[in-house]
Design an enzyme around this catalytic site. Structure first.
Site, mmCIF file in Angstrom:
data_model
loop_
_atom_site.group_PDB
_atom_site.id
_atom_site.type_symbol
_atom_site.label_atom_id
_atom_site.label_comp_id
_atom_site.label_asym_id
_atom_site.label_seq_id
_atom_site.Cartn_x
_atom_site.Cartn_y
_atom_site.Cartn_z
ATOM 1 C CD GLU A 1 -19.427 4.274 8.037
ATOM 2 O OE1 GLU A 1 -20.048 3.291 7.634
ATOM 3 O OE2 GLU A 1 -19.725 5.452 7.748
ATOM 4 C CB CYS B 1 18.611 -18.276 -15.314
ATOM 5 S SG CYS B 1 18.445 -17.996 -13.546
ATOM 6 C CE LYS C 1 -6.594 3.701 3.642
ATOM 7 N NZ LYS C 1 -5.556 3.576 2.764
ATOM 8 C CG ASP D 1 6.432 0.111 -2.338
ATOM 9 O OD1 ASP D 1 6.975 0.956 -1.602
ATOM 10 O OD2 ASP D 1 6.890 -1.027 -2.523
ATOM 11 C CE1 TYR D 2 -2.261 1.849 -7.063
ATOM 12 C CE2 TYR D 2 -3.223 3.045 -5.227
ATOM 13 C CZ TYR D 2 -3.272 2.634 -6.538
ATOM 14 O OH TYR D 2 -4.321 3.022 -7.332
ATOM 15 C CG ASP D 3 -1.038 5.132 -0.402
ATOM 16 O OD1 ASP D 3 -1.889 4.929 -1.282
ATOM 17 O OD2 ASP D 3 -1.233 4.898 0.799
ATOM 18 C CB CYS E 1 22.498 -15.411 -11.643
ATOM 19 S SG CYS E 1 20.988 -16.293 -11.262
ATOM 20 C CB CYS F 1 20.166 -13.392 -13.817
ATOM 21 S SG CYS F 1 20.610 -14.870 -14.710
ATOM 22 C CG LEU G 1 -13.876 7.174 1.205
ATOM 23 C CD1 LEU G 1 -13.916 6.276 2.428
ATOM 24 C CD2 LEU G 1 -14.852 8.334 1.376
ATOM 25 C CE1 TYR H 1 -19.514 2.176 1.632
ATOM 26 C CE2 TYR H 1 -18.972 0.195 2.881
ATOM 27 C CZ TYR H 1 -18.788 1.006 1.772
ATOM 28 O OH TYR H 1 -17.905 0.643 0.810
ATOM 29 C CG ASP I 1 -8.694 -4.203 3.476
ATOM 30 O OD1 ASP I 1 -8.965 -3.682 2.370
ATOM 31 O OD2 ASP I 1 -7.556 -4.589 3.793
ATOM 32 C CG ASP J 1 -2.087 -0.900 1.084
ATOM 33 O OD1 ASP J 1 -2.193 -1.546 0.027
ATOM 34 O OD2 ASP J 1 -2.891 -0.975 2.024
ATOM 35 C CE LYS K 1 -11.015 3.234 3.134
ATOM 36 N NZ LYS K 1 -10.417 2.056 2.515
ATOM 37 C CB CYS L 1 21.937 -19.857 -13.939
ATOM 38 S SG CYS L 1 22.093 -18.146 -14.448
ATOM 39 C CE LYS M 1 -19.210 6.914 4.880
ATOM 40 N NZ LYS M 1 -19.996 5.692 4.765
HETATM 41 S S1 IVH Z 1 -17.990 5.406 2.056
HETATM 42 C C1 IVH Z 1 -18.663 8.262 -1.444
HETATM 43 N N1 IVH Z 1 -17.693 3.815 4.117
HETATM 44 O O1 IVH Z 1 -13.309 2.371 1.008
HETATM 45 C C2 IVH Z 1 -18.197 7.495 -0.274
HETATM 46 N N2 IVH Z 1 -16.390 3.382 2.189
HETATM 47 O O2 IVH Z 1 -11.250 4.083 -0.078
HETATM 48 C C3 IVH Z 1 -18.231 6.051 -0.519
HETATM 49 N N3 IVH Z 1 -14.980 1.398 2.362
HETATM 50 O O3 IVH Z 1 -14.644 2.509 -2.227
HETATM 51 C C4 IVH Z 1 -17.445 5.252 0.412
HETATM 52 N N4 IVH Z 1 -15.577 0.831 4.391
HETATM 53 O O4 IVH Z 1 -14.969 0.321 -0.884
HETATM 54 C C5 IVH Z 1 -17.301 4.094 2.866
HETATM 55 N N5 IVH Z 1 -17.558 2.438 5.970
HETATM 56 C C6 IVH Z 1 -17.182 2.733 4.747
HETATM 57 C C7 IVH Z 1 -16.252 1.950 4.068
HETATM 58 C C8 IVH Z 1 -15.867 2.314 2.777
HETATM 59 C C9 IVH Z 1 -14.837 0.510 3.355
HETATM 60 C C10 IVH Z 1 -14.269 1.340 1.094
HETATM 61 C C11 IVH Z 1 -15.138 1.493 -0.134
HETATM 62 C C12 IVH Z 1 -14.581 2.676 -0.850
HETATM 63 C C13 IVH Z 1 -13.180 2.711 -0.335
HETATM 64 C C14 IVH Z 1 -12.575 4.092 -0.471
#
Ligand code: IVH
Length: 701
Positions: free
Chosen positions: A126, A446, A326, A45-47, A417, A440, A93, A238, A130, A43, A128, A420, A302
């Site tokens: 609430e 290899c 996060k 690296d991606y970010d 290497c 390599c 988000l 949600y 995964d 995550d 989040k 090989c 929210k």
């Molecule tokens: S609200 C417009 N609530 O997180 C707002 N998202 O990083 C819509 N996710 O695509 C998202 N738990 O798949 C919301 N309690 C939660 C969530 C949640 C997981 C995921 C969702 C979203 C992603 C965004």
């Protein structure tokens, strides 16, 4: 590589090249994550890739690409399911990492809405989850469609699969629901169910899932609904979209209404009024995290009042009224026992830290990546040192720093290497800079590369041969009956020729599994273009790029003719320019294909492979449209739809969308502000039309 340079030091040309590289890397990572349920990057690296992309775009706004990752969420829907457009985009988000980020979020909202200090700004908070998001359409209280997020605009229609989840009501209960509404939420798998599923999969000799999220995604996106039904998937509602009538005044009441209608909602959702309460909630959930029955990666806040949500609206890919806070990656300190070298499919040597096993966030970690020799030098790490490691979500742990140096001798990267014995070198690019990776030079001689390539060739994203996983590839390779991809299809003959007993007599096989394996292999004697190309494991030609080539060329044969011609003609040739003119194809991919074709042993392998398998033509998504098979270029500003939408519609109608104008272009759709592409089209005497004329042509005016 300009990939290592700070953004401030990039020249304009380097920045453009960097944006191209980043767009591709992010698209590939998205595809791995969203389509194949197999993340390839951490995550962090991606970010980091996304952050770098944003920073470069901020410094060179003019260089922002049409396919900029900034404007995209997720990945395009995969093959196999019908595509379905969301009536309102499914967004992502924005992230907050610190308490200050959260405080800033509240301040921004107050400022945007012009709220006086005494006005209460309430939020829901609430966990989040995964998992993967799903949108459920209800009409007159009946579930009519279930769609995955896909790229946020268009997802996959998984209605039949979604109906198997007991948490998803077929008919809404209670009253007060709008006549039409899309209820959105998260599909997930409980940690305990994930452990049981993986135990069963391992028992049956099948591939196990990396984490509950991947298991949930893989289970929902099954073409065989019975498989989905057998998997214990859960759903939390949600969010919602496209309600035909208002049904609540606050976020909290809306979610409470979902519960009345028969959905499962998260009992941990609360309504809070101050930033202090928010932070306390975050800490409370973080403390509960390990003991929760499902994986979470943060909490979501929210704005509670829906009229305020409405006013706040959206910025590019995320709502202004919500944020994901996060959790930090989990860290631990342990001893580095040694550094092993892994040789990848393209020959890259990756140093891997062998660690004294340590528990990080409930998972025992005994390996971590050290990336490359420059990283080892930067960290100044050597065997015997105490190191801090980090594990973020499901991904490969990383070594962060040396906490206490040990007595070990300094470590040096080998220049041969370890598998090989061939020389291992760092490639020097045109500007004289050394690649960060050592590779390599042994190629197919290899064993490590051969095994990795074969594993990739049979993997889910490529030929997807059931019963032929890592264990079997290694075994067949060791026995000398599987050296190159074509040997898969000659397995029986090779076993006989090697004087080995028939497969059913091998330990761990038996008559049934031998038969199953052979028939799984035979089933892949016809293989889709994109899977085949991806399976070849050519550098820079991954899944997304392969799909683009397939959509553009349709037939393998015409594609390979073009690659050959480009290889012969070089980078000045018309065919080379045609290749890089394809939407989403960069120079790296084109050059890498040409280099592959230029190697005699690759040509031999390919010829032998094509004697065994037939590469199926890509079927254009729609035939009989006036633009099927036509090459189209969009330029200038479009007024009725976004460029992405225009491209997606054109591709769906079977047109090839190109990024640059050439004699091979059939139609140029030019909007206001069109510049050099329009001029070139006119010079070449091509068909040029306005957006309205284009819409009329495709029957959408
Ligand atoms: S609200 C417009 N609530 O997180 C707002 N998202 O990083 C819509 N996710 O695509 C998202 N738990 O798949 C919301 N309690 C939660 C969530 C949640 C997981 C995921 C969702 C979203 C992603 C965004």
């Amino acid at each position: 590589m300009s990939g290592d340079k700070p953004v401030e030091a990039l020249s304009e040309a380097e920045a453009a090249a960097e944006l191209e590289r980043l767009a591709r890397a992010i698209a590939d990572a998205d595809a791995a994550y969203y389509q194949n349920d197999a993340p390839e990057l951490t995550d962090a690296d991606y970010d980091a890739l996304r952050q770098r992309n944003l920073a470069i775009e901020a410094r060179f706004p003019a260089l922002k690409r049409e396919d900029s990752p900034t404007d995209r969420v997720g990945a395009e829907a995969g093959d196999g399911f019908a595509k379905a457009r969301h009536s309102a985009p499914m967004l992502s988000l924005d992230n907050a990492f610190t308490d200050e980020d959260v405080a800033d979020f509240a301040v921004r909202i107050r400022r945007f809405l012009g709220l006086p200090a005494e006005e209460i700004l309430a939020f829901t908070a609430e966990p989040k989850i995964d998992g993967l998001s799903l949108s459920l359409t209800y009409e007159a209280g009946k579930l009519t469609r279930a769609t995955t997020r896909g790229d946020g605009q268009t997802g996959e229609d998984v209605t039949a699969n979604a109906r198997t989840l007991t948490d998803i009501p077929e008919t809404l209960k209670g009253k007060g629901w709008p006549d039409r509404i899309e209820v959105r939420g998260e599909v997930y798998m409980a940690k305990s169910a994930f452990a049981e599923l993986n135990a069963r999969e391992a028992e049956a000799g099948r591939k196990v899932f990396a984490n509950p999220r991947n298991a949930a995604a893989g289970s929902l996106r099954q073409l065989d609904v019975e498989i989905t039904k057998s998997r214990p998937l859960r759903f939390f509602a949600y969010a919602w979209a496209a309600a035909s009538a208002p049904f609540a005044e606050t976020q909290f009441d809306a979610v409470t209404a979902f519960a009345d209608w028969g959905f499962v909602t998260n009992p941990r959702m609360v309504r809070i009024e101050t930033v202090e309460e928010i932070i306390a909630y975050y800490q409370e959930i973080e403390a509960q995290r390990a003991g929760l029955e499902y994986d979470i990666d943060g909490v979501v806040y929210k704005v509670d009042r829906l009229d305020w949500q409405q006013r706040l609206g959206f910025v590019s890919r995320a709502p202004r009224w919500a944020i994901a806070h996060k959790f930090p990656a989990e860290k631990a300190v342990t001893t580095l026992l040694g550094i092993d070298i892994q040789v990848g499919r393209t020959g890259s040597l990756t140093p891997v830290a062998r660690l004294e096993p340590v528990t990080v966030g409930g998972v025992v970690v005994s390996n971590a990546t050290l990336h490359n020799e420059d990283e080892i030098a930067r960290l100044g790490v050597k065997p015997g040192d105490k190191v801090e490691i980090q594990r973020a979500g499901d991904v490969i742990p990383q070594v962060l720093r040396v906490v206490e140096a040990g007595q070990g001798a300094p470590w040096a990267m080998p220049d041969t290497c370890p598998v090989c014995g061939s020389a291992a070198v760092r490639e020097i690019d045109d500007a004289g800079r050394a690649d960060v990776r050592r590779r390599c030079t042994g190629g197919l001689i290899c064993a490590a590369q051969a095994v990795e390539r074969l594993k990739h060739f049979v993997s889910r994203k490529a030929l997807d041969i059931d019963g032929l996983g890592e264990k079997q590839v290694i075994l067949f390779h060791e026995k000398g009956v599987l050296k190159a991809p074509q040997d898969i299809f000659r397995l029986k003959k090779n076993i006989e020729a090697a004087g080995l007993p028939p497969l059913e007599d091998w330990e761990g096989f038996g008559a049934q599994s031998a038969r199953k394996l052979y028939s799984a292999i035979d089933a892949r004697r016809k293989v889709p273009f994109a899977r085949f190309l991806n399976g070849l494991g050519i550098r820079y030609v991954g899944q997304t790029t392969s799909a683009q080539f397939a959509r553009s060329f349709l037939s393998w044969q015409s594609f390979w003719v073009a690659v050959k011609a480009a290889e012969e003609g070089g980078v000045e040739s018309e065919t080379y320019n045609e290749l890089i003119g394809i939407d989403g194809i960069g120079q790296a991919a084109a050059r890498s294909l040409m280099a592959f074709e230029g190697e005699p042993h690759n040509r031999e392998m390919l010829a032998a492979l094509l004697e065994e398998v037939e590469v199926e033509d890509e079927i254009p998504a729609a035939t009989g449209s006036p633009v099927t098979g036509k090459t189209v270029v969009f330029t200038g500003t479009l007024e009725k739809m976004t460029r992405d939408e225009a491209k997606a519609r054109a591709s769906a109608l079977g047109a090839k969308v190109a990024g640059s104008v050439s004699a091979k272009t059939d139609i140029v759709v030019a909007g206001p502000g069109a510049g050099s592409k329009l001029a070139k089209a006119e010079q070449l005497g091509l068909t040029v039309m306005s957006e309205d004329e284009w819409l009329a042509l495709i029957g959408e005016s």
